[in-house]
Scaffold this active site. Sequence first.
Site, PDB file in Angstrom:
ATOM      1  N   CYS A 719       0.822  -1.219   0.000  1.00  0.00           N
ATOM      2  CA  CYS A 719       0.000   0.000   0.000  1.00  0.00           C
ATOM      3  C   CYS A 719       0.851   1.263   0.000  1.00  0.00           C
ATOM      4  CB  CYS A 719      -0.955  -0.008   1.181  1.00  0.00           C
ATOM      5  SG  CYS A 719      -0.178   0.029   2.810  1.00  0.00           S
ATOM      6  N   HIS A 774      -2.478   1.201   6.902  1.00  0.00           N
ATOM      7  CA  HIS A 774      -2.788   1.196   5.471  1.00  0.00           C
ATOM      8  C   HIS A 774      -2.862   2.631   4.959  1.00  0.00           C
ATOM      9  CE1 HIS A 774      -4.241  -0.497   1.733  1.00  0.00           C
ATOM     10  NE2 HIS A 774      -5.336   0.248   1.767  1.00  0.00           N
ATOM     11  N   HIS A 786      -5.896   2.350  -4.020  1.00  0.00           N
ATOM     12  CA  HIS A 786      -5.005   1.769  -3.005  1.00  0.00           C
ATOM     13  C   HIS A 786      -4.669   0.333  -3.384  1.00  0.00           C
ATOM     14  CE1 HIS A 786      -8.403  -0.298  -0.521  1.00  0.00           C
ATOM     15  NE2 HIS A 786      -8.872   0.015  -1.708  1.00  0.00           N
TER      16      HIS A 786
END
Length: 833
Positions: A719, A774, A786
């Site tokens: 990520c 994240h 993402h």
Amino acid sequence: MIIKQLRTTIAALAVLTGAATATAAAPQWLESDSAAAIQARIARDFPMTISQARDAINERYGLKLTDDSVREYGRRHYLEIKEIDGQERVFRKSVGNLALLHPAMNGNTPPRGSKASPKRIAYVDTILAAYDKGEYPGVGHRIRYRFSIDVPYDKANDGDVLRVWMPVPRESARQRNIRITDAYPANYKLSADLAPSDANVHNSIYFQAPVVEGQPNHFEYTAEFDTYGQYFSPDSILAKLRPYNKNSELYRRNTAFEAPHIVNLSKLARRIVGKEKNPFRQSELVYDYIISRYPWAGAREYSTIPCIPEYVLEEKHGDCGQVSLLYISLMRSLGVPARWESGWMLHPGETNLHDWAEVYFEGVGWVPVDVSFGRYTGASDPRARKFYSTGMDAWRLAANKGVGSPFYPAKQFVRSETVDAQMGEVETSRGNLFYPAWSQNFTIISETPLTGGIPAADGAPVAKPFHKATQKEVDGIVEDMRRRLVPDKRQGIYDVKAVVGANGKAAITGTFSEQAHHDALFNALADNGIEASDLTRVLPDNLWALPRISVAHGRVTPAHSAEMGTQVLMGMPLRLLERKGEYWRVQSPDGYLSWVSESSLTRKTPQQMEAWRKAPRLAVTALQQIQAYDSPTATSPRNVVTDLVPGDIVEGTLDAADNGRVKVTLPDGRTAWAPAADLMPLDKWAAQDFNADRILDEAYSMMGSPYFWGGTSVKNLDCSGLSKVSYLANGIILRRDASQQALTGTRLSARDWRNYKPGDLLFFGNKKTGKVTHVAIYDRDGYYVHSSGLVRRNSVDPVSPDYLRDDFLHAVRIHGNEGTDGITYVRDHPWYF
């Protein structure tokens, strides 16, 4: 991270056009007539027509301006337009300045200093800590540096003599023990030895040398000096303040107006301070007035501006020197002595030219004032927020204590820098060589925190006497310094232990990645009266390597089976720290530590790295992986030399393309032919301005790519790797991990997502603990891209069918915070240039 070999080079321009005064036989940029020279400089500063500026602005910002819109922007002072020879011309930096000056683009002019990085604030905190301990003048460093000027050979100068001046630090309360340690040529003159002390405004070293046919001329000197921080608390100033002795020479000299740049602005000054009579409070009012109204923007050549303070008031912006001259003029208009000071700022990673001021309070003395640094509103210590109106950090080199004064020896022709002396000056018997005709180089060789106590006002040390220490006491200091110096072990090595013997002496063992961290710890021990033996090692700072393959794996430990922590790209400069077996522990430009196999690297000496930084290089700008072949026409997979991915760097130019390909040299010396359309000169790629769509295009080009822990390339990514790769496509280096990226930029509330802008980073994690796990890149209308399982698109809008029920914590705005800790333009990173 503190970079010990930090080089700032202001190089000759790639394309030189002769000044208006030059003849066919004269060298380029020769200026023999002052008035004509200034006119030529103005013409160079305003190269664009209205239409050219319109096209450049529209292309950069995606606008649809007309010529009249550009003129309207000029009337509103968002850009500068000047009539030259009957034609409207636009200032060369106006296109970039628009993002800084247009209210819709700059966040409505946030006050100077409001976005100061934690590192900048830490510099201030160290001075305040020294002040609290009664140390005068404060934290200090021993700086050793080299200053050089290179003048290329020009046949028109045959038989002539070059005369060269370079700035030198001056003795003051904040600068001491100045010493020239080496010089070339060996014969030189110091202005301090030639001029009366009061007349030596621009402290300099002077050289001269004949021009030899076919040979360039090189001039340099090496020096060292002690530089200290200083702080005057407002309470102490107010307590000591006395009425001015208006008959003193100091008062008369420093309240006089010195045309053209220190002028009477009494009407404005009185409006700013109102009925306030106290000179200290007047200074604070003037300081806040300037920082809240005049944002920073790229400046014109100072020599082309008739009156700099009036220019700031008219154009409604100014750089460091321009707002300093406005401050000085306003204070003198109030009858408060103020003067100019300038030279270089030496902050690690930020070495650059800089100007500031000093104000004089009777009963107190000269107090430093840096208007350009503004108010550090993000600091936790209230004193740090207003530090720069009564204090100075310990990272300065001051060579000038005034403006527009004579040089010693005297300069015959107009100067390149007409206000002060920071870059240096060069002239022949026939005219000034305007500085694009030569290159200047400032190199910090070393910086060492001063040991053995801080010199007091009378020169006596202030160190505490040694005492019998306890294990708990020493462990507390070691741990406290670790938290201060290396709060994130992913960014630095501070692996230190202490053993205190029965005699109360400490033995310190372990490893540091930075000499400055080593010195800071032992200084802290000494400052607390602890005697310590040094059994540590400091890893080298002069070993370098470039990855030789398109993507190399950086592992957590030195083993093939180890977890992957990051990836590094071909041509990315890496600092080598230590070797274990076939692995090197490296530090990448984002500061991240990892272990990379030696087979993936090409080691470089410091000299080879310097040659690489000066070589013509190309960056890969393709959205995805491409191939480079062994010839311009080859197409077979058997003819592939290497693959290349976005962000890779190779040597070469876009000249002499063949069949749409150009020849490039890889870091290990191999050559290949790569598509010219997928390459861009590194300096141009690194000079990109922020472009959210460029970032998002890179992210979306990887849609469907599987999530891969530790990946930071288009081959595989996690990520935070997605945000790193996407931002790097725009020439911006982010921190490695999501938890690190979350600590940068401007924090935005999760509930305000409707006000987010494209390119903002969204962070997810545990709402109870606040732990970030994240990161995503915001697009528009609630959508973000993402890498979660695979690269995909989701929404933070609960009513959207693409809403993802992850714990959304907050967002961070990167744009507008470039240059702060963890957000670095490649163009500003000293490892690349």
